[in-house]
Design a protein around this motif. Structure first.
Motif, PDB file in Angstrom:
ATOM      1  N   VAL A 125       0.849  -1.200   0.000  1.00 52.31           N
ATOM      2  CA  VAL A 125       0.000   0.000   0.000  1.00 52.31           C
ATOM      3  C   VAL A 125       0.885   1.251   0.000  1.00 52.31           C
ATOM      4  N   MET A 126       0.621   2.126  -0.969  1.00 55.50           N
ATOM      5  CA  MET A 126       1.362   3.382  -1.068  1.00 55.50           C
ATOM      6  C   MET A 126       0.394   4.550  -0.848  1.00 55.50           C
ATOM      7  N   MET A 127       0.786   5.483   0.020  1.00 56.31           N
ATOM      8  CA  MET A 127       0.044   6.732   0.139  1.00 56.31           C
ATOM      9  C   MET A 127       0.649   7.710  -0.866  1.00 56.31           C
ATOM     10  N   VAL A 128      -0.194   8.231  -1.746  1.00 53.53           N
ATOM     11  CA  VAL A 128       0.246   9.187  -2.759  1.00 53.53           C
ATOM     12  C   VAL A 128      -0.452  10.512  -2.489  1.00 53.53           C
ATOM     13  N   ARG A 129       0.336  11.570  -2.392  1.00 49.89           N
ATOM     14  CA  ARG A 129      -0.242  12.914  -2.251  1.00 49.89           C
ATOM     15  C   ARG A 129      -0.059  13.661  -3.561  1.00 49.89           C
ATOM     16  N   LEU A 130      -1.145  14.300  -4.004  1.00 48.74           N
ATOM     17  CA  LEU A 130      -1.139  15.008  -5.281  1.00 48.74           C
ATOM     18  C   LEU A 130      -1.387  16.491  -5.063  1.00 48.74           C
ATOM     19  N   GLN A 131      -0.545  17.322  -5.673  1.00 49.60           N
ATOM     20  CA  GLN A 131      -0.707  18.775  -5.590  1.00 49.60           C
ATOM     21  C   GLN A 131      -1.588  19.246  -6.731  1.00 49.60           C
ATOM     22  N   LEU A 132      -2.645  19.992  -6.393  1.00 57.45           N
ATOM     23  CA  LEU A 132      -3.552  20.533  -7.393  1.00 57.45           C
ATOM     24  C   LEU A 132      -2.973  21.808  -7.998  1.00 57.45           C
ATOM     25  N   PRO A 133      -3.406  22.194  -9.210  1.00 59.13           N
ATOM     26  CA  PRO A 133      -2.919  23.459  -9.798  1.00 59.13           C
ATOM     27  C   PRO A 133      -3.243  24.641  -8.888  1.00 59.13           C
ATOM     28  N   ALA A 134      -2.340  25.603  -8.824  1.00 61.26           N
ATOM     29  CA  ALA A 134      -2.549  26.786  -7.980  1.00 61.26           C
ATOM     30  C   ALA A 134      -3.835  27.497  -8.375  1.00 61.26           C
ATOM     31  N   GLY A 135      -4.608  27.874  -7.365  1.00 62.79           N
ATOM     32  CA  GLY A 135      -5.817  28.649  -7.618  1.00 62.79           C
ATOM     33  C   GLY A 135      -6.964  27.843  -8.205  1.00 62.79           C
ATOM     34  N   ALA A 247     -20.630   5.977  15.739  1.00 61.15           N
ATOM     35  CA  ALA A 247     -20.103   5.297  14.557  1.00 61.15           C
ATOM     36  C   ALA A 247     -19.187   4.168  15.009  1.00 61.15           C
ATOM     37  N   THR A 248     -19.345   2.998  14.404  1.00 58.28           N
ATOM     38  CA  THR A 248     -18.467   1.870  14.687  1.00 58.28           C
ATOM     39  C   THR A 248     -17.763   1.482  13.403  1.00 58.28           C
ATOM     40  N   LEU A 249     -16.439   1.567  13.402  1.00 57.75           N
ATOM     41  CA  LEU A 249     -15.629   1.219  12.243  1.00 57.75           C
ATOM     42  C   LEU A 249     -15.168  -0.232  12.361  1.00 57.75           C
ATOM     43  N   TYR A 250     -15.534  -1.035  11.375  1.00 58.00           N
ATOM     44  CA  TYR A 250     -15.015  -2.395  11.238  1.00 58.00           C
ATOM     45  C   TYR A 250     -14.062  -2.377  10.047  1.00 58.00           C
ATOM     46  N   TRP A 251     -12.773  -2.656  10.324  1.00 56.87           N
ATOM     47  CA  TRP A 251     -11.773  -2.644   9.249  1.00 56.87           C
ATOM     48  C   TRP A 251     -11.171  -4.032   9.164  1.00 56.87           C
ATOM     49  N   GLY A 252     -11.303  -4.645   7.987  1.00 49.17           N
ATOM     50  CA  GLY A 252     -10.829  -6.004   7.806  1.00 49.17           C
ATOM     51  C   GLY A 252      -9.619  -6.099   6.906  1.00 49.17           C
ATOM     52  N   GLY A 253      -8.730  -7.037   7.237  1.00 48.12           N
ATOM     53  CA  GLY A 253      -7.568  -7.327   6.401  1.00 48.12           C
ATOM     54  C   GLY A 253      -7.196  -8.794   6.552  1.00 48.12           C
ATOM     55  N   ARG A 254      -6.354  -9.277   5.656  1.00 42.62           N
ATOM     56  CA  ARG A 254      -5.899 -10.673   5.763  1.00 42.62           C
ATOM     57  C   ARG A 254      -4.913 -10.824   6.922  1.00 42.62           C
ATOM     58  N   ARG A 255      -3.958  -9.880   7.006  1.00 40.24           N
ATOM     59  CA  ARG A 255      -2.935  -9.898   8.062  1.00 40.24           C
ATOM     60  C   ARG A 255      -2.966  -8.536   8.763  1.00 40.24           C
ATOM     61  N   PRO A 256      -2.436  -8.472   9.997  1.00 35.18           N
ATOM     62  CA  PRO A 256      -2.487  -7.185  10.720  1.00 35.18           C
ATOM     63  C   PRO A 256      -1.885  -6.012   9.960  1.00 35.18           C
ATOM     64  N   GLU A 257      -0.831  -6.239   9.169  1.00 34.61           N
ATOM     65  CA  GLU A 257      -0.201  -5.103   8.467  1.00 34.61           C
ATOM     66  C   GLU A 257      -1.122  -4.528   7.393  1.00 34.61           C
ATOM     67  N   ASP A 258      -2.181  -5.260   7.013  1.00 37.14           N
ATOM     68  CA  ASP A 258      -3.139  -4.714   6.045  1.00 37.14           C
ATOM     69  C   ASP A 258      -3.948  -3.564   6.640  1.00 37.14           C
ATOM     70  N   LEU A 259      -3.980  -3.471   7.967  1.00 40.04           N
ATOM     71  CA  LEU A 259      -4.640  -2.335   8.632  1.00 40.04           C
ATOM     72  C   LEU A 259      -3.572  -1.246   8.789  1.00 40.04           C
ATOM     73  N   TYR A 260      -3.236  -0.666   7.648  1.00 41.12           N
ATOM     74  CA  TYR A 260      -1.994   0.101   7.518  1.00 41.12           C
ATOM     75  C   TYR A 260      -2.036   1.464   8.197  1.00 41.12           C
ATOM     76  N   MET A 261      -3.233   1.914   8.681  1.00 43.18           N
ATOM     77  CA  MET A 261      -3.299   3.168   9.438  1.00 43.18           C
ATOM     78  C   MET A 261      -4.014   2.943  10.764  1.00 43.18           C
ATOM     79  N   ASP A 262      -3.756   1.799  11.349  1.00 45.80           N
ATOM     80  CA  ASP A 262      -4.365   1.440  12.632  1.00 45.80           C
ATOM     81  C   ASP A 262      -4.078   2.506  13.699  1.00 45.80           C
ATOM     82  N   ALA A 263      -2.833   2.992  13.726  1.00 42.30           N
ATOM     83  CA  ALA A 263      -2.471   4.002  14.735  1.00 42.30           C
ATOM     84  C   ALA A 263      -3.254   5.297  14.514  1.00 42.30           C
ATOM     85  N   TRP A 264      -3.489   5.649  13.235  1.00 39.17           N
ATOM     86  CA  TRP A 264      -4.265   6.862  12.937  1.00 39.17           C
ATOM     87  C   TRP A 264      -5.688   6.729  13.476  1.00 39.17           C
TER      88      TRP A 264
END
Length: 354
Positions: A125-135, A247-264
């Motif tokens: 999993v890659m987090m990609v941030r994209l900059q929008l055109p100015a203005g 609100a109750t969030l249920y987040w599923g993955g195959r392995r624990p590392e699939d919950l890649y923003m657990d700390a967030w």
């Protein structure tokens, strides 16, 4: 008036119970015409694969283009249901779609974006941030997605993982969570040769997955894998707008590392006292030392909530998870069908017709 071929003035499409109406011209699909005219029809893949745009035809004639039976079964077709993403009007048509709101859809725009940052969240999993055109701020609802337009004209869809208000924060841009599909034309590039400052083209916003703020019902937020991305945007939006519905969030993955923003998520809980979090792992190994919930994430909800008749459900992720959740929550837990909002993450393999 009933006709057998589109006429110059086009055919009128009327949507109940909202009373919205628009015109289809030529051989465009009903969905494409609705998007063009700012009508908030529900949709996901726009490719006949996910079923998100399914609605009932109350009157009129349509022809349906190629689609998958899991998106619209023969039985549903006989019962009068259509997929607006591949439906062509052959007369004036009346549809029933309870998700259409009076609020106009936001303008869809094409624009160049610059890669601001690439951050690996897990092995795939890659987090990609994209900059929008100015203005040129992009208007969108938390939970919507954008499409990358590749050089050969192919498109790839990804949900925005941040809420609109965060675009004003320095260095933020649009946040996307991309899972590597080996052999994937786009993700092989993202995980292999993509560099910061690279210029890409996007179009958006798309999708009808966003928080229905006119409801006070408690919510189940269901995510599998990178289906967490639009759920994260919803949570940021709720915190920003001081929406304190349970609100109750249920987040599923195959392995624990699939919950890649657990700390967030756990940090978010300290700021949102009405948020509960239930991580669920389906394929833990002994070395994972996993002591939490196991099994299929959509079933964990049923174990905790036998009665969903007073809830709303927002579900994102693999089509099999979203489809199973909708079927079981409606049939087994009394969830009203119109209170299930979903964005199924269809891949190119999912879209390949049998």
């Amino acid at each position: 008036m009933t006709a057998t071929a589109p006429h110059e003035a086009g055919f009128s499409i009327h949507v109940e119970p909202s009373g919205r109406h628009f015109v289809v011209h030529g051989d465009e699909t009903i969905l494409a015409a609705g998007i063009r005219q700012g009508i908030g029809l529900p949709y996901g893949c726009k490719d006949g694969a996910c079923g998100s745009c399914k609605c009932k035809k109350l009157s009129g004639e349509v022809t349906l283009g190629p689609h998958q039976s899991k998106a619209l079964s023969a039985e549903e077709q006989l019962a009068g249901y259509v997929l607006t993403c591949c439906a062509h009007a052959r007369s004036d048509v009346v549809l029933e779609s309870r998700q259409v709101t009076e609020a106009g859809a936001l303008p869809i725009r094409k624009m160049p974006v610059r890669v601001l940052a690439l951050t690996r969240q897990s092995h795939d999993v890659m987090m990609v941030r994209l900059q929008l055109p100015a203005g040129e701020p992009l208007q969108f609802y938390a939970g919507q997605y954008v499409e990358f337009i590749l050089r050969d004209g192919a498109r790839r869809s990804y949900s925005m993982a941040n809420a609109p208000h965060t675009l004003g924060e320095p260095g933020t841009g649009i946040e996307l969570h991309l899972r590597h599909l080996p052999g994937g034309k786009f993700t092989d590039h993202v995980f292999g040769t993509m560099k910061e400052k690279e210029i890409l083209r996007i179009e958006g916003p798309f999708g009808s997955f966003f928080l229905r703020e006119d409801s006070a019902k408690p919510m189940i937020l269901l995510a599998s894998g990178t289906g967490f991305a639009p759920i994260k945007a919803l949570l940021e939006h709720m915190q920003f707008k001081a929406i304190d519905r349970p609100a109750t969030l249920y987040w599923g993955g195959r392995r624990p590392e699939d919950l890649y923003m657990d700390a967030w998520v756990r940090e978010q809980m300290t700021q949102m006292p009405n948020l509960r979090y239930v991580p669920v792992i389906s394929n833990a190994t002994p070395e994972d030392n996993w002591t939490g919930r196991t099994g299929f994430v959509h079933q964990a909800v049923l174990e905790d909530f036998a009665d969903l008749s007073g809830h709303q459900v927002y579900a994102c992720g693999a089509p099999i998870v979203v489809d199973s959740a909708k079927r079981d929550y409606v049939a087994l837990a009394g969830l009203p069908e119109e209170e299930f909002f979903a964005d199924a993450f269809t891949t190119e393999a999912d879209k390949a017709l049998p």
